[in-house]
Design an enzyme around this catalytic site. Sequence first.
Site, PDB file in Angstrom:
ATOM      1  N   LYS A   1     -23.968  71.424  67.679  1.00  0.00           N
ATOM      2  CA  LYS A   1     -25.045  71.622  66.702  1.00  0.00           C
ATOM      3  C   LYS A   1     -26.193  72.408  67.356  1.00  0.00           C
ATOM      4  CE  LYS A   1     -26.216  68.444  62.952  1.00  0.00           C
ATOM      5  NZ  LYS A   1     -26.791  67.115  62.625  1.00  0.00           N
TER       6      LYS A   1
HETATM    7  O1  G3P Z   1     -28.448  64.707  60.834  1.00  0.00           O
HETATM    8  C1  G3P Z   1     -28.893  65.754  60.049  1.00  0.00           C
HETATM    9  C2  G3P Z   1     -29.592  65.299  58.803  1.00  0.00           C
HETATM   10  O2  G3P Z   1     -28.658  64.677  57.954  1.00  0.00           O
HETATM   11  C3  G3P Z   1     -30.726  64.339  59.084  1.00  0.00           C
HETATM   12  O3  G3P Z   1     -31.517  64.290  57.938  1.00  0.00           O
HETATM   13  O4  G3P Z   1     -33.671  63.864  56.826  1.00  0.00           O
HETATM   14  O5  G3P Z   1     -32.076  61.954  57.212  1.00  0.00           O
HETATM   15  O6  G3P Z   1     -33.293  62.959  59.164  1.00  0.00           O
HETATM   16  P1  G3P Z   1     -32.688  63.203  57.777  1.00  0.00           P
END
Ligand code: G3P
Length: 221
Positions: free
Chosen positions: A84
Amino acid sequence: MQLFLDTANLEEISEIASWGVLDGVTTNPSLVSKESGWDFKKLVKEICKIVPGPVSAECVSEDAEALLKEGRDIATWAENVVVKCPLTPAGLSACSKLAKDGIKVNVTLCFSVNQALLAARAGAYFISPFVGRLDDINQDGAALVEQIAEMYHVQGIETQVLAASIRTPMHVEKAALAGADACTMPYKVFKQLVSHPLTETGLKNFLADWKKAHPAVATQK
Ligand code: G3P
């Protein structure tokens, strides 16, 4: 649409993997940091043993050269690991070189169609538009997923759209309807997907009627 878990927690991953519907896992530095006491590499290798599908592990370097070096190392951790990188000039630079090495890259922190176009041109295997974080600032995250999917289709781009930053089952539904290739969600949302009160009530009533009509069999079990 493939279904991924957005977590680095081995118990959560094992539980959902037992359902037979888990296609992959995504992690990020915040999620990995929650798993205290774990070495990053060992944790990712454990996840890759549980889930045969793509497992994203995020680089934490900041300049292009260090990202490339870190990404090449992460790529050696398991057959199914995906590197990533962030959607920054350094991340695009590293992605373009990693892709030329034949390494799958998930370009993360995507918030616009143009960013998704850049990631595709850099050879990204996955692009991760962050639905929830756009909704959080009163923008339409699901619409971005649809626009990227449409643009990739029109342009004949093979980069896969991985809807991320999912907050609710509705986000999952919208990502599927928007044409996302995959959707990564927290454990809590995954569990919500399967639950419906009418399913639970219906099954309870089926079994109650069965036991009433087959008392002998019911007591044997
Ligand atoms: O891991 C990537 C993404 O899904 C994280 O999103 O906004 O839940 O931190 P969030």
